[in-house]
Scaffold this active site. Structure first.
Site, PDB file in Angstrom:
ATOM      1  N   SER A  72     -17.334 -20.796   8.858  1.00  0.00           N
ATOM      2  CA  SER A  72     -17.109 -20.769  10.299  1.00  0.00           C
ATOM      3  C   SER A  72     -16.781 -19.348  10.776  1.00  0.00           C
ATOM      4  O   SER A  72     -17.630 -18.465  10.645  1.00  0.00           O
ATOM      5  CB  SER A  72     -16.010 -21.781  10.643  1.00  0.00           C
ATOM      6  OG  SER A  72     -15.920 -21.993  12.014  1.00  0.00           O
TER       7      SER A  72
ATOM      8  N   HIS B 244     -19.443 -29.736  11.966  1.00  0.00           N
ATOM      9  CA  HIS B 244     -19.040 -28.377  11.597  1.00  0.00           C
ATOM     10  C   HIS B 244     -18.264 -28.333  10.278  1.00  0.00           C
ATOM     11  O   HIS B 244     -18.000 -27.267   9.756  1.00  0.00           O
ATOM     12  CB  HIS B 244     -18.181 -27.800  12.733  1.00  0.00           C
ATOM     13  CG  HIS B 244     -18.042 -26.309  12.687  1.00  0.00           C
ATOM     14  ND1 HIS B 244     -19.128 -25.451  12.790  1.00  0.00           N
ATOM     15  CD2 HIS B 244     -16.956 -25.514  12.544  1.00  0.00           C
ATOM     16  CE1 HIS B 244     -18.701 -24.201  12.722  1.00  0.00           C
ATOM     17  NE2 HIS B 244     -17.390 -24.204  12.563  1.00  0.00           N
TER      18      HIS B 244
ATOM     19  N   ASP C   7     -23.818 -30.256  14.242  1.00  0.00           N
ATOM     20  CA  ASP C   7     -22.704 -29.311  14.393  1.00  0.00           C
ATOM     21  C   ASP C   7     -22.547 -28.963  15.874  1.00  0.00           C
ATOM     22  O   ASP C   7     -23.440 -28.346  16.467  1.00  0.00           O
ATOM     23  CB  ASP C   7     -23.006 -28.056  13.552  1.00  0.00           C
ATOM     24  CG  ASP C   7     -21.827 -27.117  13.468  1.00  0.00           C
ATOM     25  OD1 ASP C   7     -21.006 -27.120  14.403  1.00  0.00           O
ATOM     26  OD2 ASP C   7     -21.731 -26.375  12.480  1.00  0.00           O
TER      27      ASP C   7
HETATM   28  C1  MLT Z   1     -15.899 -18.508  15.985  1.00  0.00           C
HETATM   29  O1  MLT Z   1     -15.154 -18.327  16.913  1.00  0.00           O
HETATM   30  O2  MLT Z   1     -16.058 -17.688  15.065  1.00  0.00           O
HETATM   31  C2  MLT Z   1     -16.639 -19.794  15.971  1.00  0.00           C
HETATM   32  O3  MLT Z   1     -16.479 -20.457  17.165  1.00  0.00           O
HETATM   33  C3  MLT Z   1     -16.257 -20.646  14.836  1.00  0.00           C
HETATM   34  C4  MLT Z   1     -14.805 -20.982  14.881  1.00  0.00           C
HETATM   35  O4  MLT Z   1     -14.428 -21.927  15.567  1.00  0.00           O
HETATM   36  O5  MLT Z   1     -14.044 -20.313  14.237  1.00  0.00           O
END
Ligand code: MLT
Length: 203
Positions: free
Chosen positions: A102, A183, A152
């Site tokens: 992520s 996700h 996702d």
């Molecule tokens: C981010 O902010 O990098 C993406 O939205 C993934 C997350 O939720 O961390």
């Protein structure tokens, strides 16, 4: 940067750079390193940003909307940290494989977007397109595994396909593994990444 370094039993194996998701820390992905390459040294890093108490690797303006200036700054900061860690812990800075989930996958992708030799390979679990309208370095020889979910809500399938296309255009070798979930990081995705790694590095 706050981190854990664990020296592996095989000094020639790639060093695994672990990059957690939002709200994780340098402990979150240690078990993945054990599965993917148990003999590797591990450099597991905590993101320098705090969002409502949750560590991250760069700022965002909203969910899925990145603070691009901060992302570029933090990408360089992480790159410099890899270089200085290589000196401190005496590993080869050109023998590093990132595993990110992520937010951690997003900064790993941004490292690929900015630095030609920073990563030998990258396992990106649920990455987004980190930036647009930027020319990537030539990434021939760089191997990338992308784990994605057809459902996702944070990273749409179209975004995964866009990331794959951009990396392929930069001459990286890219494998996309699809799950039908959202996700989250599933057991079968971890297994697929681990199998892919072993194929790439002939274990
Ligand atoms: C981010 O902010 O990098 C993406 O939205 C993934 C997350 O939720 O961390």
């Amino acid at each position: 940067m706050k981190h854990i370094f664990r020296k592996g039993t095989d000094v020639h194996a790639p060093v695994l750079l672990l990059l957690h998701g939002t709200g994780g820390n340098e402990h979150s992905l240690l078990s993945l390193a054990e599965e993917v390459s148990p003999t590797s040294s591990v450099l597991s890093v905590r993101g320098n940003i705090l969002e409502n108490g949750m560590p991250r690797f760069f700022r965002r303006l909203a969910e899925g909307v990145f603070d691009e200036e901060d992302l570029v700054f933090r990408t360089k900061e992480l790159y410099d940290f890899i270089q200085s860690s290589a000196k401190q812990y005496e590993f080869d800075a050109k023998n590093v494989v990132a595993i990110g989930y992520s937010n951690g996958a997003n900064i790993a992708a941004s490292v690929l977007y900015h630095f030609q030799d920073a990563l030998k390979a990258a396992i990106l679990h649920h990455p987004m397109v980190p930036l647009r309208n930027i020319t990537l370095p030539i990434l021939s020889g760089t191997k990338v595994f992308i784990g994605a979910g057809t459902n996702d809500p944070i990273c749409s399938p179209e975004e995964t396909e866009e990331l794959e296309k951009v990396l392929l255009e930069a001459k990286a070798s890219v494998t996309v593994h699809w799950e039908t979930y959202g996700h989250q990081l599933t057991r079968s995705e971890v297994n697929a990444a681990s199998k892919w790694y072993k194929e790439q590095f002939s274990l």
